[in-house]
Design a protein around this motif. Structure first.
Motif, PDB file in Angstrom:
ATOM      1  N   VAL A  72       3.984  68.467 -86.244  1.00 36.21           N
ATOM      2  CA  VAL A  72       2.771  68.441 -85.422  1.00 36.21           C
ATOM      3  C   VAL A  72       1.996  69.767 -85.449  1.00 36.21           C
ATOM      4  O   VAL A  72       0.809  69.789 -85.768  1.00 36.21           O
ATOM      5  CB  VAL A  72       3.110  68.005 -83.978  1.00 36.21           C
ATOM      6  N   PRO A  73       2.636  70.894 -85.125  1.00 44.00           N
ATOM      7  CA  PRO A  73       1.847  72.135 -85.060  1.00 44.00           C
ATOM      8  C   PRO A  73       1.265  72.574 -86.406  1.00 44.00           C
ATOM      9  O   PRO A  73       0.111  73.039 -86.446  1.00 44.00           O
ATOM     10  CB  PRO A  73       2.843  73.172 -84.530  1.00 44.00           C
ATOM     11  N   ALA A  76      -1.628  70.454 -87.246  1.00 43.95           N
ATOM     12  CA  ALA A  76      -2.768  70.770 -86.368  1.00 43.95           C
ATOM     13  C   ALA A  76      -3.482  72.033 -86.831  1.00 43.95           C
ATOM     14  O   ALA A  76      -4.721  72.117 -86.785  1.00 43.95           O
ATOM     15  CB  ALA A  76      -2.282  70.928 -84.930  1.00 43.95           C
ATOM     16  N   ARG A 105       1.424  63.622 -90.552  1.00 41.12           N
ATOM     17  CA  ARG A 105       0.646  63.972 -89.350  1.00 41.12           C
ATOM     18  C   ARG A 105      -0.780  64.360 -89.738  1.00 41.12           C
ATOM     19  O   ARG A 105      -1.759  63.957 -89.103  1.00 41.12           O
ATOM     20  CB  ARG A 105       1.315  65.148 -88.624  1.00 41.12           C
ATOM     21  N   LYS A 109      -4.612  63.035 -88.645  1.00 38.47           N
ATOM     22  CA  LYS A 109      -5.551  63.950 -87.985  1.00 38.47           C
ATOM     23  C   LYS A 109      -6.885  64.003 -88.731  1.00 38.47           C
ATOM     24  O   LYS A 109      -7.941  64.119 -88.127  1.00 38.47           O
ATOM     25  CB  LYS A 109      -4.948  65.360 -87.880  1.00 38.47           C
ATOM     26  N   ALA A 177      -1.517  77.231 -84.301  1.00 39.86           N
ATOM     27  CA  ALA A 177      -1.826  75.828 -84.038  1.00 39.86           C
ATOM     28  C   ALA A 177      -2.547  75.687 -82.711  1.00 39.86           C
ATOM     29  O   ALA A 177      -2.182  76.336 -81.736  1.00 39.86           O
ATOM     30  CB  ALA A 177      -0.541  75.020 -84.007  1.00 39.86           C
ATOM     31  N   ASP A 179      -3.486  73.551 -79.255  1.00 40.01           N
ATOM     32  CA  ASP A 179      -2.597  72.785 -78.389  1.00 40.01           C
ATOM     33  C   ASP A 179      -2.551  71.329 -78.839  1.00 40.01           C
ATOM     34  O   ASP A 179      -3.578  70.714 -79.091  1.00 40.01           O
ATOM     35  CB  ASP A 179      -3.097  72.872 -76.940  1.00 40.01           C
ATOM     36  N   THR A 180      -1.347  70.797 -78.952  1.00 38.76           N
ATOM     37  CA  THR A 180      -1.211  69.434 -79.448  1.00 38.76           C
ATOM     38  C   THR A 180      -0.612  68.500 -78.401  1.00 38.76           C
ATOM     39  O   THR A 180      -0.329  67.346 -78.688  1.00 38.76           O
ATOM     40  CB  THR A 180      -0.353  69.411 -80.723  1.00 38.76           C
ATOM     41  N   SER A 183       2.451  65.114 -78.228  1.00 36.41           N
ATOM     42  CA  SER A 183       2.998  64.782 -79.542  1.00 36.41           C
ATOM     43  C   SER A 183       3.910  65.888 -80.070  1.00 36.41           C
ATOM     44  O   SER A 183       4.715  65.674 -80.956  1.00 36.41           O
ATOM     45  CB  SER A 183       1.866  64.501 -80.536  1.00 36.41           C
ATOM     46  N   ASN A 184       3.801  67.080 -79.490  1.00 31.68           N
ATOM     47  CA  ASN A 184       4.595  68.217 -79.970  1.00 31.68           C
ATOM     48  C   ASN A 184       5.852  68.453 -79.126  1.00 31.68           C
ATOM     49  O   ASN A 184       6.371  69.557 -79.058  1.00 31.68           O
ATOM     50  CB  ASN A 184       3.716  69.477 -79.966  1.00 31.68           C
TER      51      ASN A 184
ATOM     52  N   GLU B 137       1.663  59.716 -84.890  1.00 30.06           N
ATOM     53  CA  GLU B 137       0.450  60.511 -84.680  1.00 30.06           C
ATOM     54  C   GLU B 137      -0.679  59.630 -84.130  1.00 30.06           C
ATOM     55  O   GLU B 137      -1.416  60.046 -83.232  1.00 30.06           O
ATOM     56  CB  GLU B 137       0.026  61.195 -85.990  1.00 30.06           C
TER      57      GLU B 137
END
Ligand SMILES: Cc1cc2nc3c(=O)[nH]c(=O)nc-3n(C[C@H](O)[C@H](O)[C@H](O)COP(=O)(O)OP(=O)(O)OC[C@H]3O[C@@H](n4cnc5c(N)ncnc54)[C@H](O)[C@@H]3O)c2cc1C
Ligand SMILES: Cc1cc2nc3c(=O)[nH]c(=O)nc-3n(C[C@H](O)[C@H](O)[C@H](O)COP(=O)(O)OP(=O)(O)OC[C@H]3O[C@@H](n4cnc5c(N)ncnc54)[C@H](O)[C@@H]3O)c2cc1C
Lengths: 323, 262
Positions: A72-73, A76, A105, A109, A177, A179-180, A183-184, B137
């Motif tokens: 995730v990060p 992102a 991911r 995005k 990264a 802020d996610t 999901s993180n 996701e």
């Protein structure tokens, strides 16, 4: 649709970029334009020289992930760069546990498709064409993206040879990264390292693999002993991984590792297409199997039709006598 | 203990024992015949049943996208013990890529409001290996891939995640998505009773429009990628074959010496 800037995910273990990332950086160099890397971890600066030596000019440093899984990060961070207009034309990910997570991911995005299990990349008509080994490596499929970039490729290990370019240390640019949120939330609470002596399976010059023909779990020591004597790494077919004889990290093949050693010794392995796709590009292949019709013999440079319980102990004794 | 609802993504695939083929026109995998439950997903189904059991109840819902209203593979998983299934089948899905597949699966999964979503690390036929993370996701959920052990404690999941060097212990609040590796659990064989019961378990069949997904997000158009060529791979030829009569080991040593490995 020419690609003039390529990013490569530089995974770092034990203070150095992994070989697959260096292979991808080498490939990216030959595809033209600038090569930049994305890295994460608590000490990215220390690999800037190693990455520069392979032609990376800039390292986008996501920084320490504070225990988060990278998917995730890191995705992102890359997405933020792309949205700000600073993204590359293509991004190459090594087909590792984390590489695949980040690519998946990122694909969502950016709403861009991914091409995975890539084994070669070439330039054609000003764009990139990827090759994929399908049907157990008997056929090669070529594919390309038709929409807008950045193009996301997940590339298998050993698809290219890693060659340094002699470049200077890369410049490190912070790329934290954003802020996610929820999901993180997956966090690593502890790491367990299985003991390994000798080289890594996918970097070893000699790989000795065992299969179901060994008969039972206890016989796998023959493989380990032979691998040690040859300064190589022990490997396995999926049959004995699924049977719980050895950990998954030993598995060679479609759903395991791709290896390309100087010598691959297959002991009691039939040679299923899914196994062969992971080893048939080895420089030399030796097979021991009691069935003269075993498919593995069709790719072996030297095939011994015989019993692993006889041949392996004799081979081990003879090697011990030499050292 | 609280009841837990688990969704398992199950792919129905052509029998891997039969030789696979590409359609010469579209270059898509031929999926015309009867499809079966992907072995890789049998682990997820078993895991889901065990986790729901351990949580003291809950329901296991299957989600599958497959052509021609195919349910054979779903029936196998229902016979193992899953309660119901959602099947998305629609002609417009031919040629869908991994991202498009994820969009469809995510929209269907949302309807089931699961606490936990399970999938395999990769399928046996396409083995792209990104679909589950793409689903996570799209749903804004955390994910843990390559699980070799999964344990649910109340509202969080603890996973042993395979790594290059061994494994990481990962903790993650629910709802979350987890992908399981082959061999994590021993999938049960459906009992006769299970097979009979499966015949009447509900399978909710949906189209792309039912899910509110625009047609241009799926199929060959949504994929935004194309196959440009399919060629035979370079074949490797066989070398010397020796029958071992007690000297096989010596021939190997000689060969290794030639290669300067010894
Ligand atoms: C989607 C999918 C992905 C897969 N991915 C992989 C993968 O990544 N890697 C992989 O390896 N497999 C993979 N497989 C499994 C693969 O199809 C085979 O089942 C597996 O490789 C067989 O392992 P094996 O050769 O050890 O066992 P077997 O096929 O059972 O072969 C055992 C061999 O040992 C020989 N033998 C028996 N006794 C002796 C003896 N005493 N001395 C010498 N020889 C003996 C036999 O003649 C036989 O050839 C995959 C399968 C699928 C469907
Ligand atoms: C040889 C080959 C190569 C391909 N390469 C690519 C590629 O590079 N990029 C790309 O975008 N597409 C690719 N595709 C197409 C891709 O296989 C399909 O889009 C497929 O619908 C989803 O991908 P997968 O089976 O590869 O999924 P994976 O990501 O490997 O699937 C992992 C898991 O997700 C779940 N899952 C996946 N599909 C379904 C489903 N239909 N129903 C329920 N659960 C499911 C299952 O638990 C499965 O085990 C390829 C197809 C083939 C045959």
């Amino acid at each position: 649709m020419s690609v003039d800037k390529i990013w490569v995910l530089a995974e770092v273990t034990d203070g150095a970029p992994i070989t697959t990332s260096l292979e991808l950086i080498t490939a990216a160099r030959s595809l033209g334009g600038t090569v930049e890397a994305v890295a994460y971890g608590d000490d990215t600066a220390s690999v800037a020289a190693a990455l520069g030596a392979y032609g990376v000019t800039t390292v986008h440093d996501v920084g320490d992930l504070a225990g988060s899984l990278p998917g995730v990060p890191v995705a992102a961070s890359i997405a933020a760069a792309v949205e700000a207009g600073n993204g590359p034309g293509a991004i190459l990910f090594p087909a590792t546990y984390d590489g695949r997570d980040i690519a998946g991911r990122l694909s969502v995005k950016l709403d861009r498709p991914v091409l995975t299990n890539v084994v070669d990349l070439t330039e054609a008509d000003g764009g990139l064409v990827s090759q994929h080994a399908i049907f157990g490596g008997t056929q090669v499929l070529s594919a390309r993206f038709t929409g807008e970039g950045p193009q996301i490729f997940v590339v298998r290990a050993k698809s290219f040879a890693a060659e340094p370019s002699g470049g200077a240390a890369a410049e490190v640019v912070a790329a934290p990264a954003p802020d996610t949120g929820a999901s993180n939330a997956a966090k690593i609470v502890s790491r367990h390292v299985e003991e390994r002596t000798g080289p890594k399976l996918d970097e070893a010059d000699v790989v000795v693999s065992g299969g179901r023909g060994l008969g039972d779990k206890d016989q796998y020591v023959l493989i380990e002993e032979l691998a040690t004597l040859l300064k190589g790494a022990p490997g396995a077919s999926r049959a004995i991984v699924d049977a719980g004889w050895v950990p998954y990290s030993h598995q060679v093949g479609q759903t395991g590792k791709t290896v390309k050693p100087t010598v691959y010794l297959a002991c009691g392995i039939s040679g299923a297409t899914q196994h062969m796709v992971g080893m048939k590009n080895s420089k030399n292949i030796v097979a021991i199997n009691k069935d003269q019709d075993a498919p593995i013999f069709s790719v072996a440079d030297l095939g011994i039709v015989g019993d692993v319980h006889k041949v392996l102990p004799q081979l081990i004794e003879a090697l011990k006598a030499r050292s | 203990m609280q009841a837990m609802n688990v969704v398992v993504c199950v792919k129905q695939i052509p029998d891997p024992a039969a030789p696979p083929a590409l359609d010469p026109g579209t270059k898509n995998l031929v999926r015309a015949g009867k499809l079966i439950l992907d072995d890789s997903d049998a682990y997820g189904v078993e895991m889901a049943l065990q986790l729901a059991d351990a949580a003291g109840g809950g329901e296991v819902t299957l989600v599958s996208m497959a052509p021609n209203g195919e349910t054979s593979g779903l029936r196998t998983a229902l016979a193992m013990g899953a309660a119901k299934a959602i099947l998305i089948s629609d002609e417009s899905l031919a040629g869908t890529d991994a991202l498009g597949t994820a969009k469809v699966l995510a929209a269907a999964i949302k309807r089931a409001e699961p606490d936990l979503i399970l999938a395999a690390t990769e399928s046996s036929d396409g083995y792209t290996g990104t679909t589950p993370v793409q689903v996570a996701e799209l749903l804004g959920l955390p994910s843990v891939t390559f699980a070799k052990k999964v344990e649910v404690n109340g509202d969080s999941v603890k996973v042993e995640r395979q790594t290059e060097a061994g494994y990481d212990e990962v903790e993650c609040p629910l709802p979350a998505l987890v992908t399981v590796t082959a061999g994590v659990v021993e999938p049960r064989y459906p009992s006769f009773k299970g097979i009979m019961a499966a015949k009447s378990k509900p399978v909710d069949t949906l189209t792309v429009a039912d899910l509110g997904i625009a047609a241009d997000q799926v199929g060959a158009v949504g994929a935004r990628q194309e196959v440009t060529d399919v060629a035979e791979a370079e074949a490797r030829s066989a070398g010397e074959i020796v029958t071992d009569e007690g000297e096989g080991y010596a021939r190997i040593i000689e060969f290794l010496e030639q290669l300067k490995v010894l």
